[in-house]
Design a protein around this motif. Sequence first.
Motif, PDB file in Angstrom:
ATOM      1  N   ALA A 170       0.825  -1.205   0.000  1.00 15.12           N
ATOM      2  CA  ALA A 170       0.000   0.000   0.000  1.00 15.12           C
ATOM      3  C   ALA A 170       0.863   1.260   0.000  1.00 15.12           C
ATOM      4  CB  ALA A 170      -0.933  -0.010   1.202  1.00 15.12           C
ATOM      5  N   ARG A 171       1.971   1.234   0.722  1.00 18.23           N
ATOM      6  CA  ARG A 171       2.861   2.401   0.748  1.00 18.23           C
ATOM      7  C   ARG A 171       3.521   2.622  -0.603  1.00 18.23           C
ATOM      8  NH1 ARG A 171       4.404   0.312   5.861  1.00 18.23           N
ATOM      9  NH2 ARG A 171       6.444  -0.362   5.068  1.00 18.23           N
ATOM     10  N   VAL A 172       3.922   1.542  -1.261  1.00 17.39           N
ATOM     11  CA  VAL A 172       4.525   1.668  -2.590  1.00 17.39           C
ATOM     12  C   VAL A 172       3.502   2.235  -3.576  1.00 17.39           C
ATOM     13  CG1 VAL A 172       5.481   0.377  -4.539  1.00 17.39           C
ATOM     14  CG2 VAL A 172       6.219  -0.162  -2.218  1.00 17.39           C
ATOM     15  N   LYS A 173       2.289   1.709  -3.527  1.00 13.86           N
ATOM     16  CA  LYS A 173       1.227   2.212  -4.401  1.00 13.86           C
ATOM     17  C   LYS A 173       0.986   3.696  -4.148  1.00 13.86           C
ATOM     18  CE  LYS A 173      -2.530   2.031  -7.056  1.00 13.86           C
ATOM     19  NZ  LYS A 173      -2.450   1.943  -8.543  1.00 13.86           N
ATOM     20  N   ALA A 174       0.931   4.095  -2.893  1.00 13.69           N
ATOM     21  CA  ALA A 174       0.685   5.495  -2.561  1.00 13.69           C
ATOM     22  C   ALA A 174       1.816   6.404  -3.038  1.00 13.69           C
ATOM     23  CB  ALA A 174       0.502   5.648  -1.045  1.00 13.69           C
ATOM     24  N   ALA A 175       3.038   5.887  -3.065  1.00  9.84           N
ATOM     25  CA  ALA A 175       4.173   6.695  -3.513  1.00  9.84           C
ATOM     26  C   ALA A 175       4.127   6.947  -5.016  1.00  9.84           C
ATOM     27  CB  ALA A 175       5.477   6.000  -3.139  1.00  9.84           C
ATOM     28  N   PHE A 176       3.667   5.977  -5.779  1.00 13.68           N
ATOM     29  CA  PHE A 176       3.646   6.111  -7.233  1.00 13.68           C
ATOM     30  C   PHE A 176       2.300   6.602  -7.765  1.00 13.68           C
ATOM     31  CE2 PHE A 176       7.302   3.373  -6.760  1.00 13.68           C
ATOM     32  CZ  PHE A 176       8.130   3.738  -7.801  1.00 13.68           C
ATOM     33  N   ASP A 177       1.229   6.173  -7.139  1.00 18.57           N
ATOM     34  CA  ASP A 177      -0.108   6.472  -7.654  1.00 18.57           C
ATOM     35  C   ASP A 177      -1.047   6.765  -6.485  1.00 18.57           C
ATOM     36  OD1 ASP A 177      -2.346   6.699  -9.285  1.00 18.57           O
ATOM     37  OD2 ASP A 177      -2.692   4.532  -9.368  1.00 18.57           O
ATOM     38  N   PRO A 178      -0.853   7.902  -5.810  1.00 24.74           N
ATOM     39  CA  PRO A 178      -1.613   8.178  -4.581  1.00 24.74           C
ATOM     40  C   PRO A 178      -3.116   8.305  -4.788  1.00 24.74           C
ATOM     41  CG  PRO A 178      -0.401  10.131  -5.294  1.00 24.74           C
ATOM     42  CD  PRO A 178       0.088   8.990  -6.132  1.00 24.74           C
ATOM     43  N   LEU A 179      -3.542   8.675  -5.993  1.00 28.59           N
ATOM     44  CA  LEU A 179      -4.968   8.836  -6.259  1.00 28.59           C
ATOM     45  C   LEU A 179      -5.609   7.560  -6.785  1.00 28.59           C
ATOM     46  CD1 LEU A 179      -4.860  12.371  -7.942  1.00 28.59           C
ATOM     47  CD2 LEU A 179      -5.307  11.806  -5.555  1.00 28.59           C
ATOM     48  N   ASP A 180      -4.809   6.511  -6.949  1.00 27.57           N
ATOM     49  CA  ASP A 180      -5.307   5.216  -7.419  1.00 27.57           C
ATOM     50  C   ASP A 180      -6.058   5.349  -8.738  1.00 27.57           C
ATOM     51  OD1 ASP A 180      -5.662   2.469  -7.354  1.00 27.57           O
ATOM     52  OD2 ASP A 180      -7.520   2.585  -6.188  1.00 27.57           O
ATOM     53  N   ILE A 181      -5.398   5.979  -9.712  1.00 26.04           N
ATOM     54  CA  ILE A 181      -6.047   6.151 -11.012  1.00 26.04           C
ATOM     55  C   ILE A 181      -5.544   5.156 -12.054  1.00 26.04           C
ATOM     56  CG2 ILE A 181      -6.348   8.629 -10.551  1.00 26.04           C
ATOM     57  CD1 ILE A 181      -4.222   9.101 -12.773  1.00 26.04           C
ATOM     58  N   LEU A 182      -4.451   4.426 -11.768  1.00 25.58           N
ATOM     59  CA  LEU A 182      -3.868   3.508 -12.748  1.00 25.58           C
ATOM     60  C   LEU A 182      -4.321   2.082 -12.468  1.00 25.58           C
ATOM     61  CD1 LEU A 182      -0.212   4.913 -12.877  1.00 25.58           C
ATOM     62  CD2 LEU A 182      -2.168   5.552 -14.306  1.00 25.58           C
ATOM     63  N   ASN A 183      -5.083   1.528 -13.384  1.00 24.64           N
ATOM     64  CA  ASN A 183      -5.590   0.148 -13.271  1.00 24.64           C
ATOM     65  C   ASN A 183      -6.188  -0.151 -11.893  1.00 24.64           C
ATOM     66  OD1 ASN A 183      -5.110  -0.645 -15.878  1.00 24.64           O
ATOM     67  ND2 ASN A 183      -3.253  -1.787 -15.456  1.00 24.64           N
ATOM     68  N   PRO A 184      -7.051   0.719 -11.379  1.00 20.88           N
ATOM     69  CA  PRO A 184      -7.625   0.446 -10.052  1.00 20.88           C
ATOM     70  C   PRO A 184      -8.470  -0.821 -10.056  1.00 20.88           C
ATOM     71  CG  PRO A 184      -8.830   2.197 -11.170  1.00 20.88           C
ATOM     72  CD  PRO A 184      -7.618   1.926 -12.011  1.00 20.88           C
TER      73      PRO A 184
END
Length: 390
Positions: free
Chosen positions: A370-384
């Motif tokens: 979850a931390r890695v995801k938040a660092a790269f894509d904090p808004l969760d717009i890529l392949n959510p």
Amino acid sequence: MLDATACIDTPTSADEVQKLVAEAAAEGRRLEIVGGGTKRGIGGPVRADAVLSLAGLDKLVDYAPEELVLTAQPGIRLADLERLVAAEGQMLPFEPPHLGGLLGEPGEATLGGTLAANLSGPRRVRAGAARDHLLGFEAVNGRGERFKAGGKVVKNVTGYDLSKLMCGSWGTLAVMTEVTIKVLPAPRTEMTLLFFGLDDRRAAQAMGRALNSACEVSGAAHLPTSAAQRPPLGADLAVTAIRLEGFEASVASRLQALVRLLQGLGAIQQLNAAHSAEFWAQVREVDAFAADPRPLWRLSLPPANGWQVPGVIVGDIIQDWGGGLVWLLSDAEPQSLRAAVRALGGHATLYRGDGPAFEPLTGPLAALTARVKAAFDPLDILNPGRMVPA
């Protein structure tokens, strides 16, 4: 799910990718990232408002055969790339599978999609995985920011090894716009030894002895009778295969050593280079399981444990990577199947069928992811929703 009328954007440059992602981030729109679309059905439903297709980013950027390095845009088709390097007497070392026939999706496999899924073929036992051959990349993160990692030389140790992080992220961390990979000289020849009628345990022992020998094996697979009898192989008995590649004299010498090492396992058949290549293409593409409608699982296991799968899960299997990769056709309940695989020291990914595709994460690993995801894509717009349910 993606609405049928949703916009499909096909950028042709990194600048266009950055603009589209930045606009989506600013407007709170979610994007499904696709390449050739051949693996689009793997994973959970992507809750997207638009499709960002990388099919227009399909150019070769730079290829230096003498340096064994190639740079391309991610939408370049694998088939085109393989023909290109073959003309120079070279190959993609990780022998990537295309899986078009197995997954039944339209389109053609691309380099970017293969790296995003970290897919490797039978040669992984010797050459390593796809991630081991990605030297560097350029990408756009979920904020619409461009960044790059790695480089265009084999000996590059600058910064964090983000290349390995991208491989297996399935487009959920960033949109790659350019990738640089290693290539290697293609072997002058190859030969394969076939053993017939071995049960799963004896086959595992044979593959283990071969892989742990000095014979430099580049492929070790076992098709039990239920898989070997299917088209296209159509054998009457179980088939265990071990491949050698390299210069003609070296292959011949190692072949003799391998025969001596494995004597006593029964009759041995040798496949010449042409028939060997045909056989391993069938193993790589899992052709024997293409027509079976049952759920298809890809199991990653300690090689010594692969042969035990049929004893704990009802279904049909094919073993590759000496037992480290097991393709499983099974109607077993997913939760109990995953528990059985974990008990064998591995994890399971559903490639074809209904249900969560990826192993559910818990505890510290879930928190780290979850931390890695938040660092790269904090808004969760890529392949959510693809890897983690939305």
